[in-house]
Design an enzyme around this catalytic site. Structure first.
Site, PDB file in Angstrom:
ATOM      1  N   SER A 123       0.826  -1.217   0.000  1.00 50.62           N
ATOM      2  CA  SER A 123       0.000   0.000   0.000  1.00 50.62           C
ATOM      3  C   SER A 123       0.857   1.262   0.000  1.00 50.62           C
ATOM      4  O   SER A 123       0.614   2.187  -0.792  1.00 50.62           O
ATOM      5  CB  SER A 123      -0.958  -0.002   1.188  1.00 50.62           C
ATOM      6  OG  SER A 123      -0.281  -0.259   2.401  1.00 50.62           O
ATOM      7  N   HIS A 153      -2.490  -8.760   1.511  1.00 58.21           N
ATOM      8  CA  HIS A 153      -2.086  -7.575   2.265  1.00 58.21           C
ATOM      9  C   HIS A 153      -3.118  -7.286   3.361  1.00 58.21           C
ATOM     10  O   HIS A 153      -3.009  -7.780   4.466  1.00 58.21           O
ATOM     11  CB  HIS A 153      -1.926  -6.391   1.308  1.00 58.21           C
ATOM     12  CG  HIS A 153      -1.220  -5.202   1.883  1.00 58.21           C
ATOM     13  ND1 HIS A 153      -0.622  -5.205   3.118  1.00 58.21           N
ATOM     14  CD2 HIS A 153      -1.026  -3.944   1.390  1.00 58.21           C
ATOM     15  CE1 HIS A 153      -0.072  -4.029   3.354  1.00 58.21           C
ATOM     16  NE2 HIS A 153      -0.314  -3.226   2.326  1.00 58.21           N
ATOM     17  N   HIS A 199       6.135 -13.982   8.957  1.00 62.65           N
ATOM     18  CA  HIS A 199       6.169 -12.624   8.391  1.00 62.65           C
ATOM     19  C   HIS A 199       7.353 -12.563   7.447  1.00 62.65           C
ATOM     20  O   HIS A 199       8.407 -13.151   7.701  1.00 62.65           O
ATOM     21  CB  HIS A 199       6.308 -11.590   9.508  1.00 62.65           C
ATOM     22  CG  HIS A 199       6.064 -10.174   9.068  1.00 62.65           C
ATOM     23  ND1 HIS A 199       6.998  -9.451   8.371  1.00 62.65           N
ATOM     24  CD2 HIS A 199       4.981  -9.360   9.217  1.00 62.65           C
ATOM     25  CE1 HIS A 199       6.510  -8.248   8.119  1.00 62.65           C
ATOM     26  NE2 HIS A 199       5.288  -8.169   8.607  1.00 62.65           N
ATOM     27  N   ARG A 208       3.590  -5.100  17.227  1.00 65.00           N
ATOM     28  CA  ARG A 208       2.193  -4.662  17.195  1.00 65.00           C
ATOM     29  C   ARG A 208       1.285  -5.743  17.778  1.00 65.00           C
ATOM     30  O   ARG A 208       0.308  -5.462  18.467  1.00 65.00           O
ATOM     31  CB  ARG A 208       1.789  -4.321  15.756  1.00 65.00           C
ATOM     32  CG  ARG A 208       2.587  -3.167  15.159  1.00 65.00           C
ATOM     33  CD  ARG A 208       2.389  -3.060  13.660  1.00 65.00           C
ATOM     34  NE  ARG A 208       2.842  -4.263  12.965  1.00 65.00           N
ATOM     35  CZ  ARG A 208       2.656  -4.510  11.676  1.00 65.00           C
ATOM     36  NH1 ARG A 208       1.996  -3.641  10.921  1.00 65.00           N
ATOM     37  NH2 ARG A 208       3.115  -5.610  11.132  1.00 65.00           N
ATOM     38  N   ASP A 254      -1.647  -9.558  12.574  1.00 67.11           N
ATOM     39  CA  ASP A 254      -2.969 -10.054  12.185  1.00 67.11           C
ATOM     40  C   ASP A 254      -3.455 -11.199  13.061  1.00 67.11           C
ATOM     41  O   ASP A 254      -4.634 -11.539  13.037  1.00 67.11           O
ATOM     42  CB  ASP A 254      -2.942 -10.511  10.719  1.00 67.11           C
ATOM     43  CG  ASP A 254      -2.552  -9.375   9.793  1.00 67.11           C
ATOM     44  OD1 ASP A 254      -3.194  -8.316   9.871  1.00 67.11           O
ATOM     45  OD2 ASP A 254      -1.610  -9.541   9.015  1.00 67.11           O
TER      46      ASP A 254
END
Length: 312
Positions: A123, A153, A199, A208, A254
């Site tokens: 993005s 994504h 990842h 995060r 996620d």
């Protein structure tokens, strides 16, 4: 602007919320100050100023637009007017129609954690590439968010939540450690992955993810979905190490984010990427301003010859 709502209401009722968001952003390009000033012939040294002005105005409108899309697309009733006494994230929660104080705290955390982590994600890279052609922030941000809508994504959080819900459904609640270990091994041995783990860049638990887990442990009690997320974190990395095929056995952001949204009643999976987009806009706009201030050139990816492709 009123025309934004006319555009959104004219779209097919089953439009994806991300399609609605990027359409709304592009529809506002007519109001771009950067585009107007560029046509007037401003010096290059002023490009960043009007990129910043467009960006601030766009960021200010995003909570109203995103919340409006939620209420229109999922038949939640009339749009809720903004309350200017609230901060950016709290106002967004208010306009969604979710007044839980802990959810407002979650939105502050969520919208900060997802804002950016580098320029190499799809993005941000896409937005900066388009902006390098001196396309204004409306064109540039909508381009990047179209990349965020891709399954590899921005859709990762909802795919991971689906997996967690499968676990809860399979065991009719929270499984024991032994049951969950067997479930994970069966999944891996059948050739499937564990969503939310691994990842492309990180080789440690995603910070995060750690922040979201800290929030959940502090604010969420007796929730099957979050309990399964916690158990997976305690069990999956060791199994993936034993399995040996995962380059990174640690969870990414996620693995936790979707479960927190679900707990507070935001259960429309298709909307999750809109939240991601709101947050990512902060990082993308910041990088666009910096790029124009530094006078970075047009982005031109290198081409490959046929021989080079064969070697690859």
């Amino acid at each position: 602007p009123s025309y934004v709502w006319q555009v959104l209401k004219a779209m097919p009722p089953d439009s994806h919320p991300m399609t609605m968001l990027t359409t709304a952003i592009q529809s506002m390009q007519v109001d771009s100050l950067f585009a107007r000033k560029y046509d007037e012939g401003i010096p290059k040294t002023d490009y960043w100023k009007w990129t910043l002005e467009d960006g601030i105005r766009l960021i200010a409108k995003l909570p109203v637009i995103a919340a409006g899309i939620y209420r229109i697309r999922f038949s939640k009733g009339d749009r809720i007017a903004p309350d200017n006494s609230l901060d950016w994230a709290e106002n967004f929660a208010h306009m969604l129609g979710i007044e839980d104080d802990d959810f407002k705290k979650l939105m502050r955390l969520y919208l900060m954690l997802h804002c950016d982590h580098e320029g190499g994600n799809v993005s941000t890279f896409s937005s900066l590439t388009v902006n390098s052609a001196l396309s204004d922030p409306y064109y540039s941000l909508s381009a990047g968010l179209n990349g965020l809508a891709g399954p590899l994504h921005g859709l990762a959080n909802q795919n991971n939540l689906k997996f967690v819900l499968e676990v809860v459904e399979h065991f009719k609640g929270v499984p024991s450690d032994k049951e969950l270990k067997e479930f994970v091994w069966d999944r891996l041995n059948s050739g499937r992955v564990i969503p939310g783990y691994g990842h492309a860049v990180l080789r440690c638990p995603d910070p995060r993810f750690t922040a979201f887990m800290g929030f959940g442990n502090k604010h969420i009690k007796d929730c099957d979905v979050f309990s399964v997320v916690t158990k997976l974190f305690n069990i999956v990395p060791d199994i993936l190490k034993q399995h040996g095929k995962a380059k990174n056995p640690w969870p990414n952001v996620d693995a936790a984010s979707g479960s927190l949204l679900y707990h507070y009643g935001l259960k429309e999976f298709e909307f999750y990427t809109v939240l991601f987009s709101m947050s990512r806009s902060l990082g993308i706009v910041s990088q666009m301003v910096l790029s124009r201030a530094m006078g970075l050139p047009l982005t031109r990816p290198k081409s490959l010859t046929f021989d080079a492709l064969n070697k690859l």
